[in-house]
Design a protein around this motif. Structure first.
Motif, PDB file in Angstrom:
ATOM      1  N   ALA A  23      22.713  -7.956  -9.516  1.00 24.34           N
ATOM      2  CA  ALA A  23      22.050  -6.695  -9.187  1.00 24.34           C
ATOM      3  C   ALA A  23      21.423  -6.773  -7.793  1.00 24.34           C
ATOM      4  O   ALA A  23      21.473  -5.809  -7.016  1.00 24.34           O
ATOM      5  CB  ALA A  23      20.994  -6.365 -10.242  1.00 24.34           C
ATOM      6  N   ALA A  24      20.831  -7.934  -7.466  1.00 27.18           N
ATOM      7  CA  ALA A  24      20.250  -8.113  -6.131  1.00 27.18           C
ATOM      8  C   ALA A  24      21.337  -8.099  -5.066  1.00 27.18           C
ATOM      9  O   ALA A  24      21.157  -7.528  -3.979  1.00 27.18           O
ATOM     10  CB  ALA A  24      19.477  -9.433  -6.079  1.00 27.18           C
ATOM     11  N   ALA A  25      22.476  -8.710  -5.370  1.00 27.65           N
ATOM     12  CA  ALA A  25      23.593  -8.706  -4.418  1.00 27.65           C
ATOM     13  C   ALA A  25      24.111  -7.297  -4.186  1.00 27.65           C
ATOM     14  O   ALA A  25      24.466  -6.919  -3.060  1.00 27.65           O
ATOM     15  CB  ALA A  25      24.719  -9.603  -4.934  1.00 27.65           C
ATOM     16  N   ILE A  26      24.136  -6.483  -5.256  1.00 30.55           N
ATOM     17  CA  ILE A  26      24.585  -5.094  -5.125  1.00 30.55           C
ATOM     18  C   ILE A  26      23.641  -4.318  -4.211  1.00 30.55           C
ATOM     19  O   ILE A  26      24.073  -3.564  -3.332  1.00 30.55           O
ATOM     20  CB  ILE A  26      24.667  -4.434  -6.521  1.00 30.55           C
ATOM     21  CG1 ILE A  26      25.841  -5.025  -7.313  1.00 30.55           C
ATOM     22  CG2 ILE A  26      24.825  -2.913  -6.405  1.00 30.55           C
ATOM     23  CD1 ILE A  26      25.847  -4.631  -8.782  1.00 30.55           C
ATOM     24  N   ALA A  35      31.964  -3.668  -2.933  1.00 28.00           N
ATOM     25  CA  ALA A  35      30.985  -2.987  -3.782  1.00 28.00           C
ATOM     26  C   ALA A  35      31.509  -2.801  -5.202  1.00 28.00           C
ATOM     27  O   ALA A  35      30.805  -3.066  -6.186  1.00 28.00           O
ATOM     28  CB  ALA A  35      30.607  -1.633  -3.177  1.00 28.00           C
ATOM     29  N   GLU A  36      32.764  -2.359  -5.318  1.00 28.10           N
ATOM     30  CA  GLU A  36      33.324  -2.121  -6.646  1.00 28.10           C
ATOM     31  C   GLU A  36      33.423  -3.419  -7.445  1.00 28.10           C
ATOM     32  O   GLU A  36      33.138  -3.448  -8.651  1.00 28.10           O
ATOM     33  CB  GLU A  36      34.699  -1.472  -6.520  1.00 28.10           C
ATOM     34  CG  GLU A  36      35.306  -1.069  -7.847  1.00 28.10           C
ATOM     35  CD  GLU A  36      36.623  -0.323  -7.680  1.00 28.10           C
ATOM     36  OE1 GLU A  36      37.345  -0.187  -8.688  1.00 28.10           O
ATOM     37  OE2 GLU A  36      36.921   0.119  -6.560  1.00 28.10           O
ATOM     38  N   THR A  37      33.797  -4.496  -6.784  1.00 29.79           N
ATOM     39  CA  THR A  37      33.900  -5.792  -7.464  1.00 29.79           C
ATOM     40  C   THR A  37      32.540  -6.269  -7.954  1.00 29.79           C
ATOM     41  O   THR A  37      32.403  -6.751  -9.084  1.00 29.79           O
ATOM     42  CB  THR A  37      34.511  -6.844  -6.519  1.00 29.79           C
ATOM     43  OG1 THR A  37      35.826  -6.427  -6.141  1.00 29.79           O
ATOM     44  CG2 THR A  37      34.590  -8.207  -7.209  1.00 29.79           C
ATOM     45  N   LEU A  38      31.516  -6.133  -7.114  1.00 28.10           N
ATOM     46  CA  LEU A  38      30.172  -6.534  -7.524  1.00 28.10           C
ATOM     47  C   LEU A  38      29.684  -5.714  -8.705  1.00 28.10           C
ATOM     48  O   LEU A  38      29.077  -6.246  -9.651  1.00 28.10           O
ATOM     49  CB  LEU A  38      29.200  -6.398  -6.349  1.00 28.10           C
ATOM     50  CG  LEU A  38      29.306  -7.440  -5.233  1.00 28.10           C
ATOM     51  CD1 LEU A  38      28.379  -7.076  -4.081  1.00 28.10           C
ATOM     52  CD2 LEU A  38      28.975  -8.832  -5.764  1.00 28.10           C
TER      53      LEU A  38
END
Length: 201
Positions: A23-26, A35-38
């Motif tokens: 969630a932090a990485a997103i 973005a979609e992969t995360l």
């Protein structure tokens, strides 16, 4: 019991931690190509954490069977204190009565998912969990004064999918759940179950 505890307190918490990191990485991602992969990875991690909790409860309900929902919520408060900055305040109101294990499982899952959403998204320093016994109804409320969100949009995007799955599980036991939130206005999750006549002891 030992296997269930290992699943909940070690594997489950590791997966929950992974979900928080994703969630932090997103939030910090600026590359639309990943973005979609995360997003997909975060949903998978949250789903796995939820599945581990379900399997653990199927193996051994633990605190739910031995000590009831109040004790399970107290244990949740301790886990939150160990893993995040959120001050989880627990309130128990009314005279307690026996609640069927499936209902307790569903209410506990609502609490866990609502609190996890506070930790991951709300940005609130504290949240209040209120368990109210008013025979024949038991009600659980989780409220925070954080950033809030658009409930309809989140449901369309499957954001916070664990909370919506908890709502479905509660519905299977005859209970109901409402999510009241809007951007900037905090969030209030209310789950309730009215027990059938003859189940109260």
């Amino acid at each position: 019991a030992s296997i269930a505890e290992h699943l909940r307190d070690e594997i489950g918490q590791d997966l929950a931690g992974l979900s928080l990191q994703l969630a932090a990485a997103i939030r910090g991602n600026r590359d639309p190509r990943i973005a979609e992969t995360l997003d997909a990875l975060q949903l998978v991690a949250a789903q796995l954490a939820n599945d581990v909790r379900i399997v653990a409860d199927e193996i051994y309900p633990g605190l739910l069977c031995e000590f009831g929902l109040s004790s399970a919520l107290t244990a949740l408060r301790r886990r939150v204190a160990d893993r995040s900055h959120v001050d989880l305040r627990l309130h128990v109101e009314g005279r307690g009565f026996t609640v069927p294990v499936p209902v307790m499982r569903a209410l506990l899952l609502v609490a866990e998912e609502a609190v996890e959403n506070v930790e991951r998204h709300a940005g609130a320093p504290a949240a209040d969990v209120t368990l109210t016994f008013a025979a024949p109804t038991v009600t659980l409320e989780v409220a925070d004064s954080g950033s809030g969100f658009d409930v309809a949009a989140a449901e369309r995007r499957s954001t916070g999918i664990g909370l919506f799955r908890a709502r479905e599980l509660l519905a299977h036991t005859g209970g109901r759940m409402q999510i009241q939130s809007s951007p900037g206005a905090g969030t209030r999750v209310v789950a309730a179950s009215t027990l059938a006549e003859g189940t109260l002891t």
